[in-house]
Structure formats: structure tokens, C-alpha cells
Design an enzyme around this catalytic site. Structure first.
Site, PDB file in Angstrom:
ATOM      1  N   GLU A  72       5.217  -5.148   7.076  1.00  0.00           N
ATOM      2  CA  GLU A  72       4.512  -4.048   7.744  1.00  0.00           C
ATOM      3  C   GLU A  72       5.040  -3.785   9.149  1.00  0.00           C
ATOM      4  O   GLU A  72       5.030  -2.655   9.636  1.00  0.00           O
ATOM      5  CB  GLU A  72       3.001  -4.342   7.817  1.00  0.00           C
ATOM      6  CG  GLU A  72       2.268  -4.241   6.491  1.00  0.00           C
ATOM      7  CD  GLU A  72       2.221  -5.545   5.709  1.00  0.00           C
ATOM      8  OE1 GLU A  72       3.056  -6.447   5.963  1.00  0.00           O
ATOM      9  OE2 GLU A  72       1.349  -5.664   4.829  1.00  0.00           O
ATOM     10  N   GLU A  78      -0.421  -9.478  -0.431  1.00  0.00           N
ATOM     11  CA  GLU A  78      -1.816  -9.792  -0.109  1.00  0.00           C
ATOM     12  C   GLU A  78      -2.682  -9.780  -1.368  1.00  0.00           C
ATOM     13  O   GLU A  78      -3.581 -10.603  -1.536  1.00  0.00           O
ATOM     14  CB  GLU A  78      -2.332  -8.789   0.934  1.00  0.00           C
ATOM     15  CG  GLU A  78      -1.624  -8.978   2.275  1.00  0.00           C
ATOM     16  CD  GLU A  78      -1.861  -7.853   3.254  1.00  0.00           C
ATOM     17  OE1 GLU A  78      -1.708  -6.674   2.857  1.00  0.00           O
ATOM     18  OE2 GLU A  78      -2.193  -8.131   4.416  1.00  0.00           O
ATOM     19  N   GLY A 102       0.725  -5.098   1.047  1.00  0.00           N
ATOM     20  CA  GLY A 102      -0.509  -5.208   0.264  1.00  0.00           C
ATOM     21  C   GLY A 102      -0.273  -5.859  -1.095  1.00  0.00           C
ATOM     22  O   GLY A 102      -1.198  -6.445  -1.673  1.00  0.00           O
ATOM     23  N   ALA A 160       0.863  -1.175   0.000  1.00  0.00           N
ATOM     24  CA  ALA A 160       0.000   0.000   0.000  1.00  0.00           C
ATOM     25  C   ALA A 160       0.904   1.231   0.000  1.00  0.00           C
ATOM     26  O   ALA A 160       2.059   1.161   0.434  1.00  0.00           O
ATOM     27  CB  ALA A 160      -0.893  -0.011   1.229  1.00  0.00           C
TER      28      ALA A 160
HETATM   29  C1  HXC Z   1       5.073   4.274  -1.503  1.00  0.00           C
HETATM   30  C2  HXC Z   1       6.987   3.307  -2.297  1.00  0.00           C
HETATM   31  C3  HXC Z   1       6.626   2.059  -1.699  1.00  0.00           C
HETATM   32  C4  HXC Z   1       5.391   2.007  -0.986  1.00  0.00           C
HETATM   33  C5  HXC Z   1       8.519   1.822  -2.687  1.00  0.00           C
HETATM   34  N1  HXC Z   1       8.169   3.102  -2.881  1.00  0.00           N
HETATM   35  N2  HXC Z   1       7.604   1.169  -1.964  1.00  0.00           N
HETATM   36  N3  HXC Z   1       6.219   4.395  -2.188  1.00  0.00           N
HETATM   37  N4  HXC Z   1       4.655   3.135  -0.922  1.00  0.00           N
HETATM   38  N5  HXC Z   1       4.937   0.892  -0.419  1.00  0.00           N
HETATM   39  C6  HXC Z   1       8.916   4.137  -3.619  1.00  0.00           C
HETATM   40  C7  HXC Z   1      10.121   4.621  -2.838  1.00  0.00           C
HETATM   41  O1  HXC Z   1       9.753   5.557  -1.874  1.00  0.00           O
HETATM   42  C8  HXC Z   1      10.959   5.212  -3.944  1.00  0.00           C
HETATM   43  O2  HXC Z   1      10.456   6.486  -4.279  1.00  0.00           O
HETATM   44  C9  HXC Z   1      10.673   4.298  -5.123  1.00  0.00           C
HETATM   45  O3  HXC Z   1       9.438   3.627  -4.815  1.00  0.00           O
HETATM   46  C10 HXC Z   1      11.751   3.241  -5.318  1.00  0.00           C
HETATM   47  O4  HXC Z   1      11.945   2.553  -4.091  1.00  0.00           O
HETATM   48  P1  HXC Z   1      13.369   2.401  -3.395  1.00  0.00           P
HETATM   49  O5  HXC Z   1      13.126   2.149  -1.958  1.00  0.00           O
HETATM   50  O6  HXC Z   1      14.257   3.551  -3.736  1.00  0.00           O
HETATM   51  O7  HXC Z   1      13.920   1.102  -4.128  1.00  0.00           O
HETATM   52  P2  HXC Z   1      14.839  -0.082  -3.546  1.00  0.00           P
HETATM   53  O8  HXC Z   1      15.976   0.494  -2.740  1.00  0.00           O
HETATM   54  O9  HXC Z   1      15.164  -0.941  -4.718  1.00  0.00           O
HETATM   55  O10 HXC Z   1      13.909  -0.872  -2.518  1.00  0.00           O
HETATM   56  C11 HXC Z   1      12.723  -1.517  -2.984  1.00  0.00           C
HETATM   57  C12 HXC Z   1      11.833  -1.955  -1.780  1.00  0.00           C
HETATM   58  C13 HXC Z   1      11.610  -0.744  -0.849  1.00  0.00           C
HETATM   59  C14 HXC Z   1      12.569  -3.073  -1.012  1.00  0.00           C
HETATM   60  C15 HXC Z   1      10.549  -2.506  -2.369  1.00  0.00           C
HETATM   61  O11 HXC Z   1      11.110   0.339  -1.641  1.00  0.00           O
HETATM   62  C16 HXC Z   1      10.630  -0.997   0.248  1.00  0.00           C
HETATM   63  O12 HXC Z   1      11.004  -1.600   1.265  1.00  0.00           O
HETATM   64  N6  HXC Z   1       9.400  -0.499   0.092  1.00  0.00           N
HETATM   65  C17 HXC Z   1       8.389  -0.542   1.127  1.00  0.00           C
HETATM   66  C18 HXC Z   1       7.861  -1.940   1.301  1.00  0.00           C
HETATM   67  C19 HXC Z   1       6.813  -2.010   2.387  1.00  0.00           C
HETATM   68  O13 HXC Z   1       7.053  -1.648   3.549  1.00  0.00           O
HETATM   69  N7  HXC Z   1       5.566  -2.432   2.019  1.00  0.00           N
HETATM   70  C20 HXC Z   1       4.497  -2.525   2.930  1.00  0.00           C
HETATM   71  C21 HXC Z   1       3.702  -1.260   2.881  1.00  0.00           C
HETATM   72  S1  HXC Z   1       2.432  -1.266   4.084  1.00  0.00           S
HETATM   73  P3  HXC Z   1      11.450   7.759  -4.469  1.00  0.00           P
HETATM   74  O14 HXC Z   1      10.494   8.893  -4.705  1.00  0.00           O
HETATM   75  O15 HXC Z   1      12.272   7.855  -3.246  1.00  0.00           O
HETATM   76  O16 HXC Z   1      12.266   7.393  -5.691  1.00  0.00           O
HETATM   77  C22 HXC Z   1       1.201  -2.162   3.407  1.00  0.00           C
HETATM   78  C23 HXC Z   1       0.026  -2.269   4.289  1.00  0.00           C
HETATM   79  C24 HXC Z   1      -0.859  -3.367   3.832  1.00  0.00           C
HETATM   80  O17 HXC Z   1       1.270  -2.651   2.333  1.00  0.00           O
HETATM   81  C25 HXC Z   1      -2.036  -3.472   4.676  1.00  0.00           C
HETATM   82  C26 HXC Z   1      -3.234  -2.875   4.100  1.00  0.00           C
HETATM   83  C27 HXC Z   1      -3.210  -2.671   2.668  1.00  0.00           C
END
Ligand code: HXC
Length: 259
Positions: free
Chosen positions: A133, A113, A110, A64
Site C-alpha cells: 500500500e 489481510e 487487502g 482492494a
Molecule cells: C484493481 C487491479 C488490482 C487492484 C491488479 N489489477 N491489481 N485492479 N485493484 N488491486 C488489475 C490491473 O489493473 C490489470 O487490469 C489486471 O488486474 C492485471 O494486472 P497487471 O498489473 O496487468 O498484472 P501484472 O503485471 O502481472 O502485475 C500483477 C500485480 C499488479 C503485481 C498483482 O497488478 C499489482 O501490483 N497490483 C496492485 C497491488 C496493490 O497495490 N495492492 C494493494 C491495493 S490497496 P487491466 O485492465 O489493466 O488489464 C489495498 C488496501 C488495503 O489493498 C487496505 C484496506 C482494504
């Protein structure tokens, strides 16, 4: 502005692509509504027999959209009143036609999921699954704590949800989360091929089969077996059942009419 969800038709297969590469395909309202609208359209189209949901080579979806959820006004009342994620998120789950997730790169939070709401997951060899998360102060809220244990068992699901670690494609396949693995460059082509095979079968039979397999997760064994038996009996009411069996006896390819 580019479209965040693209849909294409390949023969009898409807392909939905998540298209936010700049944000690792993070799922915001526009993406989720776009997927739901594409599913609506493919479900209504008699000429579609199977749906494929995919992302790009780096990410199926990295979860998400954190940039939305981190905002101060995104509080409990907002999440509760807007029924955050429920309504349109679950459209994939309610599809009656088979849905395959073709996952390359990250399927996190998400995103994992979403993939699990599909009927099965075909993965690229670079796929990474996770429910991270816990690292950002929340928990899997779109089915992760429920579907992951059902798919891979409590031990691994608990490990993934509590540590936030990622699982690669091989481990995911061995654990039962993933049905098939392909080299990344072949994933989409092979998934579309399999989807085309599925879509060539009788649509009502596919729908009945999917409904029956899903019953295995929603009921006791006896209830599930009873449901299966009733649907099996109902299949003898289909023209396609007679066609399939006659074609076998006549050593020719069946021509299904989806009725
Ligand atoms: C918003 C996101 C994002 C996310 C990545 N980006 N994941 N933006 N929401 N979930 C964005 C980054 O901010 C970045 O933007 C760009 O995408 C590239 O990501 P990087 O981090 O620079 O790439 P990398 O170093 O290769 O790492 C990739 C990654 C990492 C491992 C996927 O981005 C990451 O850990 N993302 C978050 C994963 C996460 O926590 N997901 C769970 C979310 S909570 P910029 O502008 O800086 O270039 C969730 C809740 C679910 O899903 C429950 C209800 C739905």
C-alpha cells in the site's frame, strides 16, 4: 455478468472461490459481500465442518480495488461514513468454523489481510505475499499492520509495510505466515484433503479449539490458560468426547455426532 464469488460443497467442506481473474481478484464490494454471504451460508449449514477460501492460480487477491479507491469522491468522509471495509470484510474473522486460505499467486494488500483473517494459510509454491500500500499512497487498513507483526514479528512486518516488498512462499513459511506449501497444481486438492480431515472431527470440538487458540492473541497467558482449562472441562460434556475415547479403546473409527 459472471459471478465474482463461487461457492461449492465438497463433502463436509465449503469452498469459496474469488472469481475476478480479469482484475487479479481485486476485492470490490461485490466480492466482499459475496464472500460474506457464502460464509453465512456455510456457517448455518450443519453439514459443513470446515471452509476453504481460494482464488485462482495467478492471484488469491491483489488487494482492494484500486479503480474504486482512486475516484475523487472516495474521500475521507465517504470512507468514514460508509465504514469502508469494516462490516462485511470481517465476516471471515467472525466465522466459528475453521477457515483455511489456499493461496496461489498474489496475496497483496487487502488480499494478504484477507488471508491473514483466515485461521491458517496453505500456500502454493508460486505464492507471493505483500503489503504494498505504501507504493500507492496509503497503508494496510484491513489488519495488515496488526496481524502481520503478530504472524512474522516486528522486524519483517515493518520491512514489508515500509518497503512494499513481496515475500515468496518459502520465506513466508519460514517466517510463520504460512502453515504448509504445496506445488501450485496440488494446492487445492491437498487443501481440500486437509479440510476434509478437519471437517471429519467433532464440530463443537473444532470450534472450541479455534476459540482457545485465538485467545492466545487476545489475552495474557494466564487468562488464556484459564479459558483453555474451562473449555477443556466443558468438552467432557460432549457426547463426542465419550465416543472419541471409547472408539480409541475399542480400536475403531469414531463416529462423531457433532454434539
Ligand atoms: C484493481 C487491479 C488490482 C487492484 C491488479 N489489477 N491489481 N485492479 N485493484 N488491486 C488489475 C490491473 O489493473 C490489470 O487490469 C489486471 O488486474 C492485471 O494486472 P497487471 O498489473 O496487468 O498484472 P501484472 O503485471 O502481472 O502485475 C500483477 C500485480 C499488479 C503485481 C498483482 O497488478 C499489482 O501490483 N497490483 C496492485 C497491488 C496493490 O497495490 N495492492 C494493494 C491495493 S490497496 P487491466 O485492465 O489493466 O488489464 C489495498 C488496501 C488495503 O489493498 C487496505 C484496506 C482494504
Amino acid at each position: 455478468m459472471s459471478q465474482v464469488v463461487l461457492s461449492e460443497i465438497h463433502g463436509r467442506v465449503g469452498l469459496i472461490r474469488i472469481n475476478r481473474p480479469e482484475a487479479m481478484n481485486a476485492l470490490n464490494d461485490a466480492v466482499v459481500s459475496g464472500i460474506a454471504a457464502a460464509v453465512d451460508a456455510f456457517e448455518a449449514d450443519e453439514n459443513i465442518g470446515c471452509i476453504v477460501l481460494t482464488g485462482n492460480e495467478k492471484a488469491f487477491a491483489a488487494g482492494a480495488d484500486i479503480s474504486v479507491m482512486k475516484q475523487a469522491e472516495f474521500d475521507y468522509m465517504h470512507a468514514y461514513k460508509t465504514d469502508f471495509i469494516t462490516a462485511r470484510w470481517e465476516r471471515i474473522k467472525t466465522a466459528r468454523k475453521p477457515v483455511i486460505a489456499a493461496v496461489a499467486g498474489y496475496a497483496l494488500g487487502g488480499g494478504c489481510e484477507f488471508a491473514m483473517m483466515c485461521d491458517m494459510i496453505y500456500a502454493a509454491d508460486n505464492a507471493k505475499f505483500g503489503q504494498p500500500e505504501v507504493k500507492i499512497g496509503t497503508l494496510p487498513g484491513a489488519g495488515g499492520t496488526q496481524r502481520l507483526p503478530r504472524a512474522i514479528g516486528k522486524a519483517k512486518a515493518m520491512d514489508m509495510c515500509l518497503t512494499g516488498r513481496l515475500m515468496d512462499a518459502t520465506e513466508a513459511e519460514q517466517a510463520g505466515l504460512v502453515a504448509r506449501i504445496y506445488p501450485a497444481e496440488q494446492l487445492l486438492e491437498e487443501t481440500l484433503k486437509a479440510a476434509q480431515t478437519i471437517a471429519g472431527f467433532s464440530l463443537p470440538v473444532l470450534m472450541m479449539t479455534k476459540e482457545a487458540v485465538n485467545r492466545a492473541f487476545e489475552s495474557s497467558l494466564n487468562e488464556g490458560l484459564l479459558f483453555e482449562r474451562r473449555v477443556f472441562h466443558a468438552s467432557f460434556g460432549l457426547e463426542d468426547q465419550k465416543e472419541g475415547m471409547n472408539a480409541f479403546a475399542e480400536k475403531r473409527k469414531a463416529v462423531f455426532k457433532n454434539r
